[in-house]
Motif scaffolding. Sequence first.
Motif, PDB file in Angstrom:
ATOM      1  N   GLU A  25      40.055  62.965  28.750  1.00 51.37           N
ATOM      2  CA  GLU A  25      38.908  62.598  29.800  1.00 51.37           C
ATOM      3  C   GLU A  25      38.278  60.547  29.379  1.00 51.37           C
ATOM      4  N   VAL A  26      38.743  59.904  30.216  1.00 57.07           N
ATOM      5  CA  VAL A  26      39.130  59.091  30.951  1.00 57.07           C
ATOM      6  C   VAL A  26      37.484  58.321  31.377  1.00 57.07           C
ATOM      7  N   THR A  27      37.107  57.408  29.949  1.00 56.63           N
ATOM      8  CA  THR A  27      35.553  56.259  29.928  1.00 56.63           C
ATOM      9  C   THR A  27      35.949  55.151  30.266  1.00 56.63           C
ATOM     10  N   ILE A  28      36.951  54.119  29.835  1.00 57.89           N
ATOM     11  CA  ILE A  28      37.289  53.058  29.770  1.00 57.89           C
ATOM     12  C   ILE A  28      38.827  52.583  30.656  1.00 57.89           C
ATOM     13  N   GLU A  29      38.769  52.060  32.045  1.00 57.00           N
ATOM     14  CA  GLU A  29      40.306  51.510  32.252  1.00 57.00           C
ATOM     15  C   GLU A  29      40.009  49.777  32.245  1.00 57.00           C
ATOM     16  N   PHE A  30      41.461  49.157  31.658  1.00 57.33           N
ATOM     17  CA  PHE A  30      41.553  48.430  31.102  1.00 57.33           C
ATOM     18  C   PHE A  30      42.624  47.879  32.139  1.00 57.33           C
ATOM     19  N   PRO A  31      41.516  46.967  33.757  1.00 57.01           N
ATOM     20  CA  PRO A  31      42.789  45.948  33.966  1.00 57.01           C
ATOM     21  C   PRO A  31      42.957  44.747  33.861  1.00 57.01           C
ATOM     22  N   ASP A  32      44.372  44.420  34.024  1.00 60.78           N
ATOM     23  CA  ASP A  32      45.334  42.585  33.786  1.00 60.78           C
ATOM     24  C   ASP A  32      44.214  42.161  34.872  1.00 60.78           C
ATOM     25  N   GLU A  33      44.978  40.756  34.263  1.00 59.99           N
ATOM     26  CA  GLU A  33      44.590  39.703  35.661  1.00 59.99           C
ATOM     27  C   GLU A  33      44.027  40.349  37.134  1.00 59.99           C
ATOM     28  N   GLN A  34      45.476  40.975  37.562  1.00 67.24           N
ATOM     29  CA  GLN A  34      45.430  40.901  38.910  1.00 67.24           C
ATOM     30  C   GLN A  34      44.395  41.636  39.176  1.00 67.24           C
ATOM     31  N   GLY A  35      43.761  42.615  38.550  1.00 63.40           N
ATOM     32  CA  GLY A  35      43.442  43.924  38.845  1.00 63.40           C
ATOM     33  C   GLY A  35      43.417  44.676  38.896  1.00 63.40           C
ATOM     34  N   VAL A  36      45.100  45.065  38.129  1.00 62.56           N
ATOM     35  CA  VAL A  36      45.463  46.907  38.480  1.00 62.56           C
ATOM     36  C   VAL A  36      45.470  46.476  36.728  1.00 62.56           C
ATOM     37  N   VAL A  37      44.889  48.427  36.721  1.00 58.76           N
ATOM     38  CA  VAL A  37      44.639  49.565  35.125  1.00 58.76           C
ATOM     39  C   VAL A  37      46.175  49.214  34.689  1.00 58.76           C
ATOM     40  N   ARG A  38      45.904  48.737  33.563  1.00 57.16           N
ATOM     41  CA  ARG A  38      46.951  48.881  32.632  1.00 57.16           C
ATOM     42  C   ARG A  38      46.743  49.573  31.408  1.00 57.16           C
ATOM     43  N   GLY A  39      45.608  50.455  31.228  1.00 56.50           N
ATOM     44  CA  GLY A  39      45.097  51.174  30.292  1.00 56.50           C
ATOM     45  C   GLY A  39      44.387  51.978  29.926  1.00 56.50           C
ATOM     46  N   LEU A  40      43.702  52.521  29.575  1.00 55.85           N
ATOM     47  CA  LEU A  40      42.963  53.842  29.655  1.00 55.85           C
ATOM     48  C   LEU A  40      42.080  54.071  28.375  1.00 55.85           C
ATOM     49  N   ALA A  41      41.035  54.701  28.231  1.00 56.66           N
ATOM     50  CA  ALA A  41      40.896  55.536  26.383  1.00 56.66           C
ATOM     51  C   ALA A  41      39.880  56.233  27.433  1.00 56.66           C
ATOM     52  N   GLY A  42      40.207  57.457  26.330  1.00 59.81           N
ATOM     53  CA  GLY A  42      38.868  57.660  26.499  1.00 59.81           C
ATOM     54  C   GLY A  42      38.049  58.679  25.004  1.00 59.81           C
ATOM     55  N   THR A  43      38.562  60.201  25.597  1.00 54.02           N
ATOM     56  CA  THR A  43      38.074  61.512  24.805  1.00 54.02           C
ATOM     57  C   THR A  43      39.395  62.778  24.641  1.00 54.02           C
ATOM     58  N   ALA A  44      39.399  63.423  23.969  1.00 53.95           N
ATOM     59  CA  ALA A  44      39.871  64.065  23.767  1.00 53.95           C
ATOM     60  C   ALA A  44      39.449  65.356  22.791  1.00 53.95           C
ATOM     61  N   ALA A  45      39.518  66.753  23.906  1.00 58.49           N
ATOM     62  CA  ALA A  45      38.958  67.656  23.027  1.00 58.49           C
ATOM     63  C   ALA A  45      39.691  68.022  21.492  1.00 58.49           C
ATOM     64  N   GLY A  46      38.619  68.045  20.496  1.00 56.82           N
ATOM     65  CA  GLY A  46      39.446  68.037  19.260  1.00 56.82           C
ATOM     66  C   GLY A  46      39.676  66.878  18.436  1.00 56.82           C
ATOM     67  N   LEU A  47      39.454  65.806  19.156  1.00 57.24           N
ATOM     68  CA  LEU A  47      38.945  64.794  18.303  1.00 57.24           C
ATOM     69  C   LEU A  47      38.631  64.130  17.666  1.00 57.24           C
ATOM     70  N   GLY A  48      37.299  64.470  18.410  1.00 59.76           N
ATOM     71  CA  GLY A  48      35.698  64.291  16.985  1.00 59.76           C
ATOM     72  C   GLY A  48      35.685  62.467  17.601  1.00 59.76           C
ATOM     73  N   GLU A  49      35.031  61.951  17.082  1.00 57.94           N
ATOM     74  CA  GLU A  49      34.658  59.838  17.344  1.00 57.94           C
ATOM     75  C   GLU A  49      36.413  59.411  17.424  1.00 57.94           C
ATOM     76  N   VAL A  50      37.202  59.978  17.352  1.00 54.50           N
ATOM     77  CA  VAL A  50      38.258  58.932  17.671  1.00 54.50           C
ATOM     78  C   VAL A  50      38.568  59.709  18.942  1.00 54.50           C
ATOM     79  N   GLY A  51      38.680  58.094  19.412  1.00 57.57           N
ATOM     80  CA  GLY A  51      38.976  57.983  20.710  1.00 57.57           C
ATOM     81  C   GLY A  51      40.968  58.409  20.900  1.00 57.57           C
ATOM     82  N   LEU A  52      41.083  58.277  22.030  1.00 56.55           N
ATOM     83  CA  LEU A  52      42.747  58.323  23.079  1.00 56.55           C
ATOM     84  C   LEU A  52      42.929  57.463  23.455  1.00 56.55           C
ATOM     85  N   ALA A  53      43.805  56.330  23.496  1.00 60.77           N
ATOM     86  CA  ALA A  53      43.855  55.611  24.371  1.00 60.77           C
ATOM     87  C   ALA A  53      45.735  55.540  24.637  1.00 60.77           C
TER      88      ALA A  53
END
Length: 147
Positions: free
Chosen positions: A31-59
């Motif tokens: 489940e994506v909670t954060i997007e990371f756009p580059d200087e041109q505004g193109v999203v190049r990264g995503l971060a969020g959560t995944a079932a079972g990982l608890g507090e550990v994020g997935l990106a």
Amino acid sequence: MPQLTGIHHIKFPVSDLEASRAWYEKVFGFEVTIEFPDEQGVVRGLAGTAAGLGEVGLALRENPAVAAGIRGFDPVSFGIPDRAAAEEWAAHLDGLGIEHSPVIDATIGWILVFHDPDGTEIHLYSFAAHGIDQSGRKGYGRTTIRA
């Protein structure tokens, strides 16, 4: 020694961000909670959560060269409880049409192996031990004792 408090997040390099996002969503419930756009505004990264990982994020980070460089490598093993959980995951992956190994008696516990869209090897490794001495098998680990 300074203190570590755990793992903050796990980041996978990917060649196609949208294809990988869809794959991680269906396989792990990403489940994506954060997007990371580059200087041109193109999203190049995503971060969020995944079932079972608890507090550990997935990106996921778009980086085709690095994704190609780790093809076939297993940078992380996700924990599962036991052999029954490995069998449940195998059925889940079958339902999604994702190829995977059989449940393997690994060095300590059971493991299920499959690959993301870039060929990064994903391991699901049980915390429960099977009790099989694999120390004499080629390619398996052996315990070490510090004096």
